[in-house]
Design an enzyme around this catalytic site. Structure first.
Site, short mmCIF file in Angstrom:
data_model
loop_
_atom_site.label_atom_id
_atom_site.label_comp_id
_atom_site.label_asym_id
_atom_site.label_seq_id
_atom_site.Cartn_x
_atom_site.Cartn_y
_atom_site.Cartn_z
N ASP A 1 166.00 35.79 -49.90
CA ASP A 1 165.05 36.37 -48.97
C ASP A 1 163.82 36.86 -49.73
O ASP A 1 162.88 36.12 -49.95
CB ASP A 1 165.74 37.50 -48.19
CG ASP A 1 164.92 38.04 -47.03
OD1 ASP A 1 163.68 37.98 -47.08
OD2 ASP A 1 165.52 38.54 -46.07
N ASP B 1 174.48 31.54 -53.33
CA ASP B 1 174.30 32.56 -52.29
C ASP B 1 173.94 31.85 -50.99
O ASP B 1 173.53 30.69 -50.99
CB ASP B 1 173.20 33.56 -52.68
CG ASP B 1 173.37 34.92 -52.02
OD1 ASP B 1 174.26 35.08 -51.16
OD2 ASP B 1 172.60 35.84 -52.37
N ASP B 2 174.10 32.57 -49.88
CA ASP B 2 173.75 31.97 -48.59
C ASP B 2 172.25 31.86 -48.41
O ASP B 2 171.75 30.88 -47.87
CB ASP B 2 174.38 32.76 -47.44
CG ASP B 2 174.02 34.24 -47.42
OD1 ASP B 2 173.35 34.73 -48.37
OD2 ASP B 2 174.42 34.94 -46.47
#
Length: 176
Positions: free
Chosen positions: A114, A110-111
């Protein structure tokens, strides 16, 4: 706004700090991630968490020579407001078989991690997979096995696919 209620702030407005990432920087960060992952693999397949994980998954898969790429589609943001997690597309049966049903030998990409909500959900699907992100925030970082850059929880990352170049007038012309 009714009865003196404060307007709901977007995640970006709550974050306050901006971290713009160019295409060049993102590509360098993905290659740096690949260097670290090369020591961990080999991997049978890459599972991209969409949509943010599509671009880094393509770069990482290319660099690692992995030909099998699958996606798990999870929606958590509507523009810039975080909502309930929704699995729009699960991991394919073929990819699950490659990972022995638990994810062993699979690489989740994933980028960004969070809050960790999406990561936790994917971890439940593939508990033995290796989870890598390009960027990590403190709340989600414990879920990730490999990442490149940590940013503070109150930072909003502007990815290159979410931004565009624009003209700004010179300061002498009244630009802020």
């Amino acid at each position: 706004m009714m009865g003196g209620e404060a307007p709901e702030l977007s995640a970006q407005e709550r974050a306050g700090k901006a971290f713009p990432v160019s295409w060049d920087q993102f590509h360098r960060d993905c290659r740096a991630l690949t260097w670290r992952l090369n020591e961990v693999g080999p991997f049978h397949a890459v599972i991209a968490i969409t949509r943010g994980g599509l671009v880094p998954a393509a770069i990482v898969a290319r660099e690692l020579g992995v030909r099998v790429i699958d996606t798990v589609c999870i929606a958590s943001y509507d523009h810039n407001k975080q909502g309930e997690l929704q699995v729009l597309k699960g991991i394919s049966e073929a990819a699950m078989k490659l990972g022995g049903g638990t994810g062993k030998g699979l690489l989740i990409v994933d980028d960004l991690v969070d809050t960790g909500k999406t990561g936790k959900l994917v971890r439940e699907m593939l508990p033995d997979a290796h989870f890598a992100t390009v960027y990590a925030k403190p709340k989600g970082r414990p879920l990730v096995d490999t990442y490149i850059t940590e940013v503070s929880q109150d930072t909003w990352i502007f990815f290159p696919w979410d931004t565009a170049l624009s003209y700004h007038p010179p300061l002498r012309d009244g630009a802020a």
